[in-house]
Scaffold this motif. Structure first.
Motif, mmCIF file in Angstrom:
data_model
loop_
_atom_site.group_PDB
_atom_site.id
_atom_site.type_symbol
_atom_site.label_atom_id
_atom_site.label_comp_id
_atom_site.label_asym_id
_atom_site.label_seq_id
_atom_site.Cartn_x
_atom_site.Cartn_y
_atom_site.Cartn_z
ATOM 1 N N THR A 139 -3.221 7.892 3.953
ATOM 2 C CA THR A 139 -1.956 8.560 4.545
ATOM 3 C C THR A 139 -2.293 9.698 5.433
ATOM 4 O O THR A 139 -1.715 9.928 6.669
ATOM 5 N N PHE A 193 -0.792 5.243 -0.969
ATOM 6 C CA PHE A 193 0.158 6.423 -0.850
ATOM 7 C C PHE A 193 -0.132 7.733 -1.265
ATOM 8 O O PHE A 193 0.437 8.898 -0.610
ATOM 9 N N MET A 194 -1.117 7.698 -2.230
ATOM 10 C CA MET A 194 -1.483 9.021 -2.805
ATOM 11 C C MET A 194 -2.366 9.831 -1.880
ATOM 12 O O MET A 194 -3.342 9.311 -1.185
ATOM 13 N N THR A 195 -2.131 11.073 -1.646
ATOM 14 C CA THR A 195 -2.895 11.851 -0.735
ATOM 15 C C THR A 195 -4.456 11.685 -1.214
ATOM 16 O O THR A 195 -5.144 11.862 -0.389
ATOM 17 N N GLU A 196 -4.359 11.834 -2.463
ATOM 18 C CA GLU A 196 -6.037 11.890 -2.788
ATOM 19 C C GLU A 196 -6.612 10.525 -2.192
ATOM 20 O O GLU A 196 -8.030 10.586 -2.407
ATOM 21 N N ASP A 211 7.233 5.165 4.476
ATOM 22 C CA ASP A 211 5.970 4.318 4.429
ATOM 23 C C ASP A 211 6.034 3.635 3.163
ATOM 24 O O ASP A 211 5.644 2.209 3.044
ATOM 25 N N ILE A 212 6.234 4.068 1.920
ATOM 26 C CA ILE A 212 6.142 3.543 0.761
ATOM 27 C C ILE A 212 7.372 2.429 0.327
ATOM 28 O O ILE A 212 7.368 1.593 -0.506
ATOM 29 N N ASP A 266 6.043 -5.046 -3.747
ATOM 30 C CA ASP A 266 5.294 -5.173 -2.432
ATOM 31 C C ASP A 266 5.892 -6.314 -1.369
ATOM 32 O O ASP A 266 6.135 -7.572 -1.752
ATOM 33 N N ARG A 314 -3.611 1.218 4.098
ATOM 34 C CA ARG A 314 -2.541 1.992 3.166
ATOM 35 C C ARG A 314 -1.863 0.914 2.164
ATOM 36 O O ARG A 314 -1.631 0.836 1.216
ATOM 37 N N GLU A 315 -1.163 -0.167 3.153
ATOM 38 C CA GLU A 315 -0.347 -1.107 2.229
ATOM 39 C C GLU A 315 -0.988 -2.091 1.534
ATOM 40 O O GLU A 315 -0.685 -2.277 0.304
ATOM 41 N N GLY A 366 -1.639 -0.594 -1.902
ATOM 42 C CA GLY A 366 -0.424 -0.413 -2.601
ATOM 43 C C GLY A 366 -0.082 1.105 -2.858
ATOM 44 O O GLY A 366 -0.168 1.844 -2.065
ATOM 45 N N GLY A 367 0.639 1.452 -4.022
ATOM 46 C CA GLY A 367 0.768 2.624 -4.467
ATOM 47 C C GLY A 367 -0.161 3.580 -4.484
ATOM 48 O O GLY A 367 -0.226 4.789 -3.878
ATOM 49 N N ALA A 368 -1.397 3.196 -4.752
ATOM 50 C CA ALA A 368 -2.410 3.851 -4.777
ATOM 51 C C ALA A 368 -2.714 4.452 -3.462
ATOM 52 O O ALA A 368 -3.419 5.625 -3.098
ATOM 53 N N VAL A 380 7.779 -0.136 1.930
ATOM 54 C CA VAL A 380 7.383 -1.771 1.946
ATOM 55 C C VAL A 380 6.427 -1.863 0.681
ATOM 56 O O VAL A 380 5.790 -3.001 0.603
ATOM 57 N N THR A 381 6.201 -1.193 0.117
ATOM 58 C CA THR A 381 5.548 -1.394 -1.488
ATOM 59 C C THR A 381 6.402 -1.275 -2.628
ATOM 60 O O THR A 381 6.403 -2.101 -3.532
ATOM 61 N N GLN A 423 -2.828 2.001 8.618
ATOM 62 C CA GLN A 423 -1.545 1.492 7.932
ATOM 63 C C GLN A 423 -1.719 0.100 6.973
ATOM 64 O O GLN A 423 -1.240 0.141 6.044
ATOM 65 N N TYR A 479 3.349 6.431 -10.860
ATOM 66 C CA TYR A 479 4.066 6.637 -9.673
ATOM 67 C C TYR A 479 5.418 6.782 -9.967
ATOM 68 O O TYR A 479 6.237 6.372 -9.159
ATOM 69 N N ARG A 538 0.362 15.478 -4.569
ATOM 70 C CA ARG A 538 0.704 15.078 -3.009
ATOM 71 C C ARG A 538 0.721 13.821 -2.618
ATOM 72 O O ARG A 538 -0.199 13.089 -3.043
ATOM 73 N N LYS A 539 1.806 13.229 -1.878
ATOM 74 C CA LYS A 539 1.658 11.721 -1.616
ATOM 75 C C LYS A 539 2.121 11.958 0.056
ATOM 76 O O LYS A 539 1.982 12.826 0.682
ATOM 77 N N GLY A 540 1.812 10.597 0.586
ATOM 78 C CA GLY A 540 1.916 10.536 2.033
ATOM 79 C C GLY A 540 3.357 10.832 2.359
ATOM 80 O O GLY A 540 3.629 10.714 3.605
#
Lengths: 685, 685
Positions: free
Chosen positions: B413, B406-409, A420-421, A428, B398-399, B402-404, A423-424, B395, A178, A229-231
């Motif tokens: 999100t 937030f990844m579209t894959e 969104d991110i 975190d 998602r939180e 963590g960061g993972a 908060v992380t 949500q 990241y 791609r990210k959120g």
């Protein structure tokens, strides 16, 4: 109830001055960034375009000179850390991607060089970094370790023969992940790694590591992957970095808190590895400070858009057949938005208090351990509460604007995705609140074992006092739980600030005292049992931390309100702020009203007043909603949302004119009936 | 506390059968859609690509024959409305864009033709629509009127000379807005307009209006704009439609509830225009029913991903120096996810109850007015609560990743962005809950005026009973507020289902009775004052509606649990479901615990047990979390999230192996120290 029909007469500038705080001028300068032709990246497009546009924005910010403000005077800066942060937070009005990419470049990459490096390193890398000429990454987080930075797997092993460090990613989980600026633009990275010299590990240190050559090709041994791609934050080129025996000169170690001599001897001004680690990390608190402020900016934009729309948009008739009701005249619409407006005032004004702490510590006015600890605790807690708050607010604003809120052109969904991110990253939120909670309780693992229970209570009292800028009330922990707070209960009015403060601080007191009591047996337990006991209290610990942070925010609002006390010319603004404080305080109390009753802090009779008082405050504040968002100081160039600039009113006027003309024409009597019949039906639904 | 070390022995298939309900076979068929090569649109890409791919998915769904299931037998269908909806909801596992575009095409466009049209129209348009050969729009919402459909501005004026309707958008606010299939693919639209004939307006009716020619060019008089980028559902081509004197034959009126003879004479089987309007709209309830179910599918996917990750991911050491703690062993992680898991079970099982009502009414088994009203109230309320719930859950998931996350894959999100608008379309959730509340109270505007207060209380009792499939407890409204519910208070255990039901239903009773009391003076007020009084009670009305819907959901869960009562082979599944019911019930009670105490329903002593009981239930359920998500019946082909399929465990094993080997090699003693020192520091943080 419709909005108050007798609103106060407010000067938005007076409220704006309180919100913008001591660094108002810098804040306004940051806000002016949107005027730069490169500042606003497109809202949509493919990743390459978005990233390139965002980079242009970052360069525009550097051009403005803002990125030098936090440098020491000898490097051409102003030693103005808070001013820099204030301006930089406002970059959210251009785009959160720009703000975050700038944060990576100037705050994290540049900041790490500034705070962890030496003068030579400053000259070599810091100045080009702050000019956005040398683009860089902050490579701390790994796939396997985000929150637990101390356990990262990357190693930097010193080779005395070559006088070089060898950087290695020993397994996949140690891949840097990241990392902003990694996927496309970064030429170098500050890499955090376990520093090993002469066969001894000295824990996490930071090194300056080139990752790409001039033409952008990864250097030998450096593998770069694109996170894709990210959120949200699509303008930031996040990626993964791994290192296969990459060598850098010994002098690339950022050596302020730990150095390696040519022969491999390790030295540090801080003996304890734990303390060293937290000192290094502590210098990077700016990230959390600025996210707290950036979250407030995003929340302000959201509310500015939704409230402007809510003051124009009409739906369903109410009092008569033809005139439809403005959304913000609906009680539920007021209840949805006004408490969030109050929360944003609290978060914003509390952020200015945080900036004061930050400036004191970083300018050197007071960089005592105690001041640093207060700053770190505040930054962690404020960031956690504000960023969650911003997400809730942007979502509520989106929903309050209905389908229009879902259109990208109206900004709300984009802001929310980008936030969104928040908060992380940079800690975190759950982990941060736990940190605040542990600071409130004292360092459980290191300290509790050697103190008896009486000592625990005292210890907590002292610890907590250190972290409170105001009276947090924690001095009262000795009281029996459930004991009646006489001064609170004799206040007749639920809108009494004294009562609100009493309730909010009594909750913190009691929760911390209870936790201390619950954890008392841990002193004599095995490590495993003690860990289990702490875990059984984790939820309460986090709740206590949140209660404490909310108390601090309430107190910031209360202090700001009293700053207007002696000025009769600002009586209406003081009155509005008092409503805001009360709405914020009562909303906090209402959320935990069961607690306040169960612990005998609030009589049931008084508790019953809370809900209706909140509704009345919402109605009153709704009467001044336009002024209260005008105080944010944003214009159409910041909002950039079609629905916030009068299009609803225009369309309604057209429709009204159409029906008026139809009524006037004998051959179109039908239209009035259409409207009439339809509205009658609607009113009955 | 770490997860329960003595988990129950659960068969996910037993729980899955309860979750999947009576239409399990259709649901599985819907789930199998992901195997079709065209079913899964790409996650990213430009709008044109995403839309084209989504259209291919819609055609794949039509190919499967699923879209014919809800048609009457004479048209080749199975009159199986619930089965169709169950299969269609599962299309969310392919993509929410596909599900929604299919919903527009088959449910709204096709559904309007089916439910509002005649046999000839069915033959001409419905069959090609359900084969996805004739692509169409559902043009109801206008820029100026979304929630208040009765007030739309579009007119359809009958011209007896030409025997045609003339469709006109008389002003900008009357532009059809957010119309799916409009921007790119639709060839026709069911247009809702104020029907005017012989100078009289007969309110909103629907007409079949061609909008594009064979080659896709808009027809003369039809203006189409593209809504462009939205906050989600990028595969759906939403757009705006406006009409400038567009003429369609008289026979294009979908004339089931209102017809115009060649000479312009209007006729309808329903005399009252209001009742006619709501009957027409009522036939479209399927949209709300399916969104309720689709929200549950999305929530299941999110929890499936986050819980699988939470069972593998480790961070920070706890009980010893080397073994890091699995996320779902942290109390806070359990408290974050387990109540949401319980809520999803409640929403899912309650949805099956809704499907039963839906099937009864639409298959004709029981399409009485009363059954329709129950269905409409349930659909409105369930949809509102489930869609908000899905957003919160996605949500939190998602939180929790963590960061993972937030990844579209990793999908979370994307699912959340796509679900965002679910809380707004097919009825804004706030408006829907208000509808539920008003039904609970009786139709305020039409009825209250003629009833005295004693009558109001009785009226509410009767009304509400009509809308409850279970005993909602509303028969008790005669009781004085604050009266002690003896049966409740003699229950010793907070985990008693009887106590939970008592508390939840007492809250509904009391709130409705209070509202009726508050609104009593409205009978003698002017319209304006009465509207103001209703508005002053709007927040409470919505709260009461939510409480009522949550009670129904709790009761559905309770009923499902008791269906396992007599089967000793399923004792562990029954025990798990009981924990889920208790966690759901106690979470609802905890959220409003102040209310329950203040109204004397719950003693403070008992109230203090709620929080700790919730924590214990979370720990127990966490011990079975893997089975509880396995019961959802999804595989990797549905989750399609990298982090949910074991990659964390793989990477951890690699790291462990690395450190093990390092320990074994004499020349690498350093690595162990690295790990050790790092972890010691982390444990102290």
């Amino acid at each position: 109830m419709t909005r108050s029909k007798t609103p106060l007469t407010l000067d938005p500038a007076v409220l704006g001055a309180l919100l913008d705080g001591a660094w108002a001028a810098e804040r306004r300068r940051g806000r002016a960034l949107v005027e730069h032709p490169d500042a606003i990246p497109p809202v949509t497009g493919d990743l390459d375009e978005l990233r390139a546009a965002t980079l242009r924005g970052v360069k525009a910010l550097a051009e403005s000179g803002a990125t030098f403000r936090s440098l020491p005077e000898e490097l051409g800066g102003a030693n103005d850390h808070a001013g820099y942060v204030a301006a930089f937070e406002e970059a959210v009005t251009a785009s959160p991607s720009l703000q975050i990419k700038a944060g990576v470049q100037f705050g994290l990459f540049g900041g790490a060089i500034q705070h962890l490096g030496n003068a030579e390193q400053h000259a070599q890398w810091l100045l080009p970094a702050q000019r956005a000429e040398l683009l860089g990454c902050f490579a701390m987080t790994e796939i396997g370790h985000g929150s637990d930075v101390a356990s990262i797997g990357t190693t930097a092993v010193y080779d005395p023969e070559e006088q070089e460090f060898v950087i290695t990613t020993p397994f996949r989980a140690a891949t840097k992940e990241y990392i902003g600026n990694a996927a496309a633009h970064g030429r170098a990275a500050v890499v955090f790694a376990q520093l090993v010299t002469a066969g001894v590990d000295h824990g996490v240190h930071a090194l300056f590591v080139p990752i790409r050559d001039e033409s952008g090709v990864p250097l030998p041994g450096v593998t770069i992957e694109d996170d894709g791609r990210k959120g949200g934050l699509l303008g930031v080129d996040n990626g993964r970095l791994s290192f296969d025996g990459v060598r850098v000169p010994r002098t690339n170690l950022l050596n302020r808190y730990g150095d390696v001599a040519p022969d491999g001897t390790y030295s540090s001004p801080i003996d304890s590895p734990g303390r060293r680690f937290f000192t290094m990390l502590g210098t990077l608190v700016q990230g959390r400070v600025s996210l707290d402020g950036a979250a407030v900016v995003a929340a302000k934009l959201g509310l500015d858009i939704a409230i402007r729309y809510g003051l124009e948009r009409r739906q369903f008739t109410g009092a008569d057949d033809t005139e439809e009701v403005v959304l913000l005249d609906y009680q539920q619409h007021q209840r949805r938005l006004m408490p969030l407006l109050a929360e944003t005032y609290a978060n914003g004004i509390a952020h200015e208090v945080l900036l004061e702490s930050f400036q004191q510590v970083f300018s050197g006015t007071d960089d005592s351990d105690e001041a640093r600890q207060v700053l770190e605790t505040q930054a962690a807690g404020f960031k956690a509460v504000s960023t969650w708050s911003a997400l809730d607010i942007l979502q509520e604003c989106r929903e309050a604007c209905g389908g229009a809120g879902f259109m990208t052109e109206n900004r709300l969904t984009g802001l929310r995705s980008d936030l969104d991110i928040f908060v992380t990253f940079e800690g975190d939120n759950t982990v941060l609140l736990q940190l605040v909670g542990k600071r409130l309780l004292g360092d459980y693992a290191a300290e509790f074992k050697n103190i008896d229970f009486g000592g625990v209570a005292r210890f907590i009292g002292t610890q907590a006092a250190e972290h409170s800028l105001y009276r947090s009330g924690l001095a009262n922990v000795g009281r029996t739980i459930g004991e009646v707070l006489t001064p609170g209960l004799t206040e007749r009015r639920i809108r009494s600030g004294r009562l609100q403060q009493m309730l909010l601080s009594a909750r913190v007191d009691t929760m911390v005292a209870e936790l201390a009591g619950n954890l008392r047996p841990a002193a004599k337990m095995s490590r495993a049992d003690a860990a289990a006991l702490l875990n059984e209290n984790q939820h309460e610990l986090i709740e206590a931390a949140r209660a404490y942070i909310e108390l601090l925010k309430w107190e910031a609002l209360d202090t700001a309100l009293h700053s207007l006390d002696d000025d009769p010319a600002r009586a209406d603004e003081a009155k509005a702020l008092r409503r805001i404080r009360d709405l914020y305080g009562l909303t906090l109390i209402e959320r935990k009203i069961g607690w306040h009753i169960m612990y005998g802090r609030l009589s049931m009779n008084r508790a019953r007043q809370v809900g209706p008082t909140i509704s009345r405050l919402c109605t009153k504040l709704a009467g001044n909603a336009a002024d209260l968002v005008a105080a944010f100081g944003y214009g159409p160039e910041h909002r950039r949302a079609t629905i916030a600039e009068g299009i609803e009113a225009e369309r309604q006027a057209e429709a009204r004119e159409h029906y008026r003309r139809a009524r006037a024409q004998a051959d179109h009597p039908v239209d009035e009936k259409v409207l009439h019949a339809a509205r009658k039906t609607a009113a009955r639904s």
